[in-house]
Structures are given as C-alpha cells and as structure tokens.
Design an enzyme around this catalytic site. Structure first.
Site, PDB file in Angstrom:
ATOM      1  N   LYS A 120       0.883  -1.172   0.000  1.00 57.47           N
ATOM      2  CA  LYS A 120       0.000   0.000   0.000  1.00 57.47           C
ATOM      3  C   LYS A 120       0.920   1.221   0.000  1.00 57.47           C
ATOM      4  O   LYS A 120       1.439   1.624   1.024  1.00 57.47           O
ATOM      5  CB  LYS A 120      -0.868  -0.014   1.259  1.00 57.47           C
ATOM      6  CG  LYS A 120      -2.208   0.671   1.115  1.00 57.47           C
ATOM      7  CD  LYS A 120      -2.129   2.149   0.821  1.00 57.47           C
ATOM      8  CE  LYS A 120      -1.816   2.977   2.047  1.00 57.47           C
ATOM      9  NZ  LYS A 120      -1.583   4.415   1.717  1.00 57.47           N
ATOM     10  N   GLU A 133       9.209   1.647  11.659  1.00 56.43           N
ATOM     11  CA  GLU A 133      10.268   2.665  11.599  1.00 56.43           C
ATOM     12  C   GLU A 133       9.564   4.015  11.567  1.00 56.43           C
ATOM     13  O   GLU A 133       8.888   4.356  10.608  1.00 56.43           O
ATOM     14  CB  GLU A 133      11.160   2.433  10.384  1.00 56.43           C
ATOM     15  CG  GLU A 133      12.524   3.037  10.564  1.00 56.43           C
ATOM     16  CD  GLU A 133      12.738   4.287   9.732  1.00 56.43           C
ATOM     17  OE1 GLU A 133      12.281   5.377  10.177  1.00 56.43           O
ATOM     18  OE2 GLU A 133      13.335   4.164   8.651  1.00 56.43           O
ATOM     19  N   CYS A 144      13.861  10.332   7.592  1.00 55.10           N
ATOM     20  CA  CYS A 144      13.727   9.964   9.013  1.00 55.10           C
ATOM     21  C   CYS A 144      15.047  10.141   9.750  1.00 55.10           C
ATOM     22  O   CYS A 144      15.070  10.508  10.914  1.00 55.10           O
ATOM     23  CB  CYS A 144      13.304   8.507   9.143  1.00 55.10           C
ATOM     24  SG  CYS A 144      11.866   8.107   8.176  1.00 55.10           S
ATOM     25  N   GLU A 151       9.716  16.122  15.335  1.00 52.40           N
ATOM     26  CA  GLU A 151      10.228  15.929  13.979  1.00 52.40           C
ATOM     27  C   GLU A 151       9.535  16.921  13.035  1.00 52.40           C
ATOM     28  O   GLU A 151       8.315  16.928  12.928  1.00 52.40           O
ATOM     29  CB  GLU A 151       9.936  14.497  13.537  1.00 52.40           C
ATOM     30  CG  GLU A 151      10.573  14.156  12.211  1.00 52.40           C
ATOM     31  CD  GLU A 151      10.346  12.705  11.809  1.00 52.40           C
ATOM     32  OE1 GLU A 151       9.205  12.237  11.891  1.00 52.40           O
ATOM     33  OE2 GLU A 151      11.322  12.059  11.387  1.00 52.40           O
TER      34      GLU A 151
HETATM   35  P1  ADP Z   1       2.200  11.204   6.949  1.00 51.14           P
HETATM   36  O1  ADP Z   1       1.185  11.711   7.938  1.00 51.14           O
HETATM   37  O2  ADP Z   1       3.476  11.931   6.960  1.00 51.14           O
HETATM   38  O3  ADP Z   1       1.650  11.043   5.580  1.00 51.14           O
HETATM   39  P2  ADP Z   1       1.687   8.553   7.876  1.00 51.14           P
HETATM   40  O4  ADP Z   1       2.438   7.797   8.906  1.00 51.14           O
HETATM   41  O5  ADP Z   1       0.312   8.996   8.225  1.00 51.14           O
HETATM   42  O6  ADP Z   1       2.606   9.764   7.472  1.00 51.14           O
HETATM   43  O7  ADP Z   1       1.609   7.725   6.525  1.00 51.14           O
HETATM   44  C1  ADP Z   1       2.508   6.737   6.127  1.00 51.14           C
HETATM   45  C2  ADP Z   1       1.758   5.591   5.483  1.00 51.14           C
HETATM   46  O8  ADP Z   1       0.820   5.070   6.420  1.00 51.14           O
HETATM   47  C3  ADP Z   1       0.938   5.998   4.262  1.00 51.14           C
HETATM   48  O9  ADP Z   1       0.992   4.943   3.308  1.00 51.14           O
HETATM   49  C4  ADP Z   1      -0.470   6.122   4.828  1.00 51.14           C
HETATM   50  O10 ADP Z   1      -1.474   5.922   3.874  1.00 51.14           O
HETATM   51  C5  ADP Z   1      -0.482   5.014   5.854  1.00 51.14           C
HETATM   52  N1  ADP Z   1      -1.478   5.180   6.919  1.00 51.14           N
HETATM   53  C6  ADP Z   1      -1.943   6.323   7.449  1.00 51.14           C
HETATM   54  N2  ADP Z   1      -2.861   6.074   8.412  1.00 51.14           N
HETATM   55  C7  ADP Z   1      -2.998   4.733   8.491  1.00 51.14           C
HETATM   56  C8  ADP Z   1      -3.790   3.830   9.293  1.00 51.14           C
HETATM   57  N3  ADP Z   1      -4.633   4.264  10.211  1.00 51.14           N
HETATM   58  N4  ADP Z   1      -3.634   2.506   9.103  1.00 51.14           N
HETATM   59  C9  ADP Z   1      -2.769   2.029   8.190  1.00 51.14           C
HETATM   60  N5  ADP Z   1      -2.012   2.812   7.403  1.00 51.14           N
HETATM   61  C10 ADP Z   1      -2.107   4.144   7.544  1.00 51.14           C
END
Ligand code: ADP
Ligand code: MG
Length: 476
Positions: free
Chosen positions: A173, A248, A282, A380
């Site tokens: 994903k 991570e 990161c 961060e």
């Molecule tokens: P940012 O907020 O910087 O975009 P995230 O940690 O929210 O960083 O996003 C990193 C990845 O995690 C993306 O692929 C995002 O779609 C996914 N993601 C965000 N929220 C969820 C969730 N609740 N469950 C699973 N995956 C998620």
C-alpha cells in the site's frame, strides 16, 4: 507506460467502489494522474491472491530460483531507472538527480536480497544423542507493506525485497501522495516473470486501505514506515490478530561536533544530512549539537554554504525541491513560525522563497540558540530545517542527544577515537555514525530505539523479519 490501476493477482483492476483519487506534482500543484482509491474490499482481493500464491508456483521455486527472479527485477529497474526517476520526481518533487540516486539504491537493495535467497540456513541444535533437532526458516506468509512518500520506491523495495527473498508474498500500500512508481514497479515485476499474486499493489488512503491491510486475518506480518502517530494505531490494530509489526517511525537526530573535529567534513555532512530530500528523511540531522568553542565559526560557515543552495522544481535539478504536499508545507511552515515565537535566532531562511507563485517550496532554514527542550528541538519537522544548540561537556552532549522521545540515528565528529566509541556506547539510537553521516546502505541494519520504532530493516537482519523459525525434533 503506467496503467494507474491496482495490481491484484497479476491483473490491473479499478477499485471495487470505482472511486479514484488524484496525485499532484508538488512543484506546480497540478494533478498528474489519478489512481484507484482502494478500500477493504480491494485489500481483501489482494490478500486472497497473495495467500493463494503462497501455495502455488512460488512456493515450489528453489531459493536460488527466487533469487534469480529478484536479480532479473534489479536489471529491469536499472534499465528503466531514468523513466522511474522522472515519475518519482513528478510525484514526490525531489530533484531528478536524487531520484536517479534512489533508483540505484533500489537496484542495490534488490541485488543484496536476491543474493541472500539461497543462503538462508537453519541450525542444528545440540540435544542429547538420542535426538536430532534442527530448525527450518519458513516464509512468514502474506506480508503487508505500508509505505511513506519520502522515498516512495526506495522504501517499498526496502521491505518487499527481503520479503520475496524469504519466500513471502506481498501486498503493498504505497503512500497516497506518491503512488505511481509502485505501480510501474509491479508491471516490471510481472514482465520479469514474478508469478501472479506474489506482488500486489493497492493504492489508497491510510485509514481505508492501510487499516484494512493491518486488520486482515490472512496477513501474517506488517512492515510500516511513517509517523509515530500512525505507528501506534497500526501496532494497536495488529494486536487483534497477533501480527508481528516492524515499525520505523522517524527521528529527531543529533549530530555532535567536538572542537577537534574535521569541521569541513562535518559541514559537508550537515549539508547532506538535513538538506537532502528537502529534509524529508527519518534519519536527517535535525539537531546540531555544537561544542561552545566552535559554535560561532561552525554556524557562520554553515550559513555561508546554505545561502548558496538553489531551490526549485525537481526536474530542473536544484539543490532543494519542494516539500511533497500541501499538508507537509503547512506543517513545516507552522514549525518555522513556532521557532521564531520560541525565541530561536533565525540565521537563514525561515519562510517561503519569493520567486515561486505555486508549489510547496520552503527556504532552507537554520535556527540557532535553540533550547534543547523547545518544540523545534523535540519534534520531527521533516523539512529543510536544522536547530543548532551548544554544549560544554561530553555528558551534556549525550544528555541533549538522548533527551528526545526518538532514537533513530545520531552522529559524532571528533578525532578522538576513544571519545567517539564512548559516545557510541552511550547514544540511544539504532545507528551511530562517527565522522560521516549516513554510513551504511543496503547491507547495514537500520531501525529505532524508543519511539522511533522496533525491528531492523536492511542487511541480513531485514530478511529475518520475514521468516518463521520452525524447530523439528526427532528421537532416533
Ligand atoms: P504522513 O502523515 O506523513 O503522511 P503517515 O504515517 O500517516 O505519514 O503515513 C505513512 C503511510 O501510512 C501511508 O501509506 C499512509 O497511507 C499510511 N497510513 C496512514 N494512516 C494509516 C492507518 N490508520 N492505518 C494504516 N495505514 C495508515
Ligand atoms: Mg498521516
């Protein structure tokens, strides 16, 4: 060519709901493509395909044959690296030169893991003579990979390659901000002969497709790189089906510079460490912990160097491209305002470059005289923003470096080897780099202490995330 559909069981498919979403070029704010907005039903189809593939042709391949397929994929990526890099730059905003560098990293990652496929071995266990006891390393099964947008294809292959090496199947994903290279990657994987269902890609948003992947009972492991906030949600959701997670989750990494350091080399590192990828790394050097005796000189030399950096659209190869998205743009600019409110000295930057009407650009910024407990020194920022502070004693430097909730990486510049190693022992980070930042690459494990996460990626350690150890005991 890129199809902009999900890739499930070797076929290109719209989302079941028919919904799509757009991805934007961060340099121009123009829509460049739209892709399926996958949800739980698309994830379910992908996971079922991956589960079926675990029992099919893929499971019968000799480890060396699996390795050969991954090597072929490396060659295909290499042959298409220019095209992939352009796609990455359009989607993510990074300078084209850096996107090309990312593709070299992708190739190395595939090669390292491909070469390891037939070298994974179990143990024989020393039991009394009436027993034979040994271990097999079995693939974990269907694995879910949830990927961020800062190195879209780099982060994807960092976990997909070892999963394939171990004989797992994959549902990927990609981040909603940068879904395009993952789709092209899937197409190339199919062209080199990866069996249907072994690699599936579903594009979509985190709370929809990402969460469904974590919850799916047929997924046997999740690898996630992203924010701490989302990491916590994922860990909690994975508990429902007892899935192992590799997390991570970013960092607030300190570089400590002593007066006996090679200051020019330390400056080179800071330039690379915080301004590469527009600071969206990161392991970026987001805190500069400078000995009082060299502080003024160091900050002045840094100012001189940073003032020469060019900012612009990634395709024209500036030093610094735009941030990835409007959300990140707002976030970084909020931190710039916060730094000023907190009384930090703005040495350089601190705003939006004047020359662009559109695009998520930000000036490279140096904050000085930052209090170690100020929010800009604790949280961060994920932008081209460095916070400088001073120390006098070694204990003080260690306390500052360790005094954050994160623990991903840290660095020390000194010519005193004893001091360097003493600090390496005391710094609570998954990586400690002495006299050069970003030492490592595909062979060296990386990962976090504290809220930077757990589990290690890259290296042989990274492959172990995807194996199950089975112990077989026989009475003879
Ligand atoms: P940012 O907020 O910087 O975009 P995230 O940690 O929210 O960083 O996003 C990193 C990845 O995690 C993306 O692929 C995002 O779609 C996914 N993601 C965000 N929220 C969820 C969730 N609740 N469950 C699973 N995956 C998620
Ligand atoms: Mg998010």
């Amino acid at each position: 060519m890129i199809r902009n559909q999900n890739f499930v069981d070797g076929k290109w498919a719209a989302s079941r709901s028919g919904k799509r979403f757009e991805t934007v070029n961060p340099a121009t704010e123009e829509v460049i493509a739209d892709v399926p907005r996958g949800d739980a039903s698309d994830i379910d189809a992908a996971v079922r395909a991956a589960d079926a593939a675990m029992k099919g042709e893929w499971s019968k391949l000799a480890p060396a044959e699996r390795g050969r397929l991954i090597f072929k994929l490396a060659r295909a990526i290499e042959a298409h690296s220019e095209e992939l890099a352009r796609l990455e730059t359009a989607d993510n905003g990074k300078p084209l030169r850096d996107a090309l560098g990312d593709m070299e990293g992708v190739v190395s990652t595939l090669e390292f893991n491909a070469g390891a496929a037939d070298k994974l071995q179990g143990d024989t266990i020393a039991l009394p003579k009436q027993y034979v006891d040994f271990t097999w390393l079995e693939p974990l099964g269907v694995t879910g990979h949830i990927i961020p947008w800062n190195f879209p294809l780099g982060m994807a292959t960092r976990s997909i390659a070892p999963a394939l090496t171990a004989g797992c199947t994959v549902v990927l994903k990609p981040a909603e901000q940068t879904p395009l290279t993952a789709l092209r990657f899937a197409e190339l994987a199919q062209e080199v002969g990866l069996p249907d269902g072994v690699l599936n890609v579903v594009t979509g948003f985190g709370p929809e497709s990402g969460a469904a992947l974590v919850e799916h009972p047929l997924v046997r492991g999740i690898t996630f790189t992203g924010s701490v906030e989302t990491g916590k949600l994922i860990m909690r959701a994975a508990a429902a089906t007892i899935k192992p997670v590799v997390l991570e989750l970013g960092g607030k990494n300190a570089l400590i510079v002593f007066p006996d350091a090679d200051l020019n080399k330390a400056l080179d590192d800071v330039m690379e460490g915080i301004f590469h990828n527009c600071g969206q790394v990161c392991s970026a050097i987001s805190r500069l912990v400078l000995h009082r005796d060299i502080h003024d000189e160091f900050v002045e030399c840094l100012r001189a160097r940073v003032s020469k950096l060019t900012v612009g659209p990634g395709m024209s190869n500036p030093d610094i491209g735009p941030l990835v998205s409007e959300e990140q743009y707002t976030r970084v600019h909020n931190y710039l305002a916060l730094g000023k409110e907190n009384g930090a000295r703005v040495v350089l930057g601190g705003g939006r470059p004047k020359e662009f009407e559109k695009g998520y650009f930000v000036e490279p910024t140096i904050f000085d005289r930052v209090s170690p407990d100020a929010r800009i020194a604790q949280e961060e920022i994920f932008g081209p923003v460095v916070a400088a502070m001073t120390f006098e004693t070694e204990d003080e430097a260690v306390a500052i470096a360790n005094g954050v909730p994160y623990g991903l990486s840290s660095g020390v510049h000194t010519q005193n080897i004893t001091r360097a190693l003493r600090l390496a022992r005391r710094l609570q980070t998954g990586s400690v780099w002495i006299n050069e930042w970003y030492i490592g690459g595909v062979q060296a494990p990386t990962g976090g202490y504290k809220e930077s996460g757990f589990g290690r990626e890259r290296g042989l350690a990274g492959i172990m995330n995807y194996v199950q150890v089975k112990n077989v005991g026989i009475r003879i």
